[in-house]
Design a protein around this motif. Structure first.
Motif, short mmCIF file in Angstrom:
data_model
loop_
_atom_site.label_atom_id
_atom_site.label_comp_id
_atom_site.label_asym_id
_atom_site.label_seq_id
_atom_site.Cartn_x
_atom_site.Cartn_y
_atom_site.Cartn_z
N GLY A 201 0.82 -1.22 0.00
CA GLY A 201 0.00 0.00 0.00
C GLY A 201 0.85 1.26 0.00
O GLY A 201 0.51 2.23 -0.68
N ILE A 202 1.94 1.26 0.77
CA ILE A 202 2.84 2.42 0.79
C ILE A 202 3.47 2.64 -0.59
O ILE A 202 3.54 3.76 -1.08
N PHE A 203 3.90 1.56 -1.22
CA PHE A 203 4.47 1.69 -2.56
C PHE A 203 3.44 2.20 -3.56
O PHE A 203 3.74 3.04 -4.41
N ILE A 204 2.22 1.71 -3.47
CA ILE A 204 1.16 2.18 -4.37
C ILE A 204 0.90 3.67 -4.14
O ILE A 204 0.74 4.44 -5.09
N CYS A 205 0.87 4.08 -2.87
CA CYS A 205 0.68 5.50 -2.57
C CYS A 205 1.81 6.35 -3.14
O CYS A 205 1.57 7.45 -3.67
N CYS A 206 3.05 5.86 -3.02
CA CYS A 206 4.19 6.60 -3.59
C CYS A 206 4.04 6.76 -5.10
O CYS A 206 4.28 7.84 -5.65
N LEU A 207 3.61 5.71 -5.77
CA LEU A 207 3.41 5.79 -7.22
C LEU A 207 2.27 6.75 -7.57
O LEU A 207 2.37 7.51 -8.53
N PHE A 208 1.18 6.73 -6.78
CA PHE A 208 0.08 7.65 -7.04
C PHE A 208 0.50 9.10 -6.81
O PHE A 208 0.11 9.99 -7.56
N VAL A 209 1.29 9.35 -5.78
CA VAL A 209 1.79 10.70 -5.53
C VAL A 209 2.67 11.16 -6.69
O VAL A 209 2.54 12.29 -7.19
N TRP A 210 3.54 10.29 -7.16
CA TRP A 210 4.43 10.64 -8.27
C TRP A 210 3.62 10.87 -9.55
O TRP A 210 3.86 11.84 -10.28
N ALA A 211 2.64 10.01 -9.82
CA ALA A 211 1.82 10.18 -11.01
C ALA A 211 0.98 11.46 -10.92
O ALA A 211 0.82 12.18 -11.91
N TYR B 94 1.76 14.19 -9.23
CA TYR B 94 2.69 15.30 -9.42
C TYR B 94 2.96 15.52 -10.91
O TYR B 94 2.91 16.65 -11.41
N ASN B 95 3.24 14.44 -11.62
CA ASN B 95 3.51 14.57 -13.06
C ASN B 95 2.27 15.04 -13.81
O ASN B 95 2.37 15.83 -14.75
N TRP B 96 1.09 14.57 -13.41
CA TRP B 96 -0.12 15.00 -14.08
C TRP B 96 -0.36 16.49 -13.84
O TRP B 96 -0.70 17.22 -14.77
N MET B 97 -0.19 16.96 -12.60
CA MET B 97 -0.39 18.39 -12.33
C MET B 97 0.63 19.24 -13.05
O MET B 97 0.34 20.33 -13.52
N ARG B 98 1.85 18.75 -13.15
CA ARG B 98 2.91 19.54 -13.77
C ARG B 98 2.79 19.60 -15.28
O ARG B 98 3.03 20.64 -15.89
N PHE B 99 2.42 18.49 -15.93
CA PHE B 99 2.45 18.42 -17.38
C PHE B 99 1.08 18.34 -18.04
O PHE B 99 0.99 18.25 -19.24
N HIS B 100 -0.01 18.33 -17.29
CA HIS B 100 -1.34 18.20 -17.87
C HIS B 100 -1.65 19.40 -18.77
O HIS B 100 -1.50 20.54 -18.36
N GLY B 101 -2.09 19.11 -19.98
CA GLY B 101 -2.48 20.18 -20.91
C GLY B 101 -1.32 20.83 -21.64
O GLY B 101 -1.54 21.70 -22.48
N GLU B 102 -0.11 20.47 -21.33
CA GLU B 102 1.04 21.05 -22.01
C GLU B 102 1.55 20.07 -23.05
O GLU B 102 1.72 18.90 -22.78
N ASP B 103 1.78 20.57 -24.23
CA ASP B 103 2.41 19.76 -25.26
C ASP B 103 3.57 20.57 -25.80
O ASP B 103 3.37 21.53 -26.56
#
Length: 170
Positions: free
Chosen positions: A99-109, A111-120
């Motif tokens: 569960g901790i590893f899954i949470c780490c992956l969700f946090v990372w995903a 973060y990447n979604w907030m940072r790069f969403h809508g940008e091309d």
């Protein structure tokens, strides 16, 4: 069928060509089968090495600690206390770790979604003009227009990868 030899601009007879059905008999230019001709492969290898270093530096120590925590208590209880393994507790610790590893992956995903969403940041290349293509392939601009207008063409290259002549198939 129209065929043009680009080096001396003379028509080429149909008897100069034979159709090869077996692909293993094709004479492919040297640069196709040689990976050393691929450009910027060191950048790809460098990026792969950096990725593996980050993986080892960030996640392997954490994974090792989780395995020590998971197995350490089981070994201690079996060796030191000489008791039966507490399987439900061990399974719960394993589920907690996953569960901790899954949470780490969700946090990372996230973060990447907030940072790069809508940008091309990729840009479409500009349309190539006939003159630019003709210069690139060392042919006349009229040949490029002829090739573009045809539906089926065969391109013949030298061993160095230069366009030697083409054949317009009807």
């Amino acid at each position: 069928m129209n065929q043009v030899n680009l080096q001396n601009q003379k028509p080429v007879a149909d008897s100069d060509f034979k159709i090869i059905q077996d692909e293993s008999l094709l004479e492919l230019p040297e640069y196709i089968d040689k990976p050393e001709y691929v450009k910027r492969k060191s950048a790809g290898y460098g990026l792969m090495a950096v990725g593996w270093m980050l993986w080892m530096w960030l996640f392997l120590p954490l994974l090792t600690l989780v395995f020590w925590w998971f197995e350490g208590t089981v070994v201690y209880s079996q060796v030191m206390d000489q008791s039966q393994p507490m399987t439900s507790l061990s399974i719960m610790k394993l589920i907690f770790s996953i569960g901790i590893f899954i949470c780490c992956l969700f946090v990372w995903a996230s973060y990447n979604w907030m940072r790069f969403h809508g940008e091309d940041r990729r840009k479409a290349p500009e349309n190539a003009q006939d003159e630019d293509l003709a210069k690139s392939f060392h042919v006349k601009a009229s040949d490029i227009a002829t090739m573009r207008a045809s539906k089926n063409i065969t391109l013949h290259y030298t061993d160095e990868g230069q366009l030697e002549h083409y054949k317009i198939n009807s």
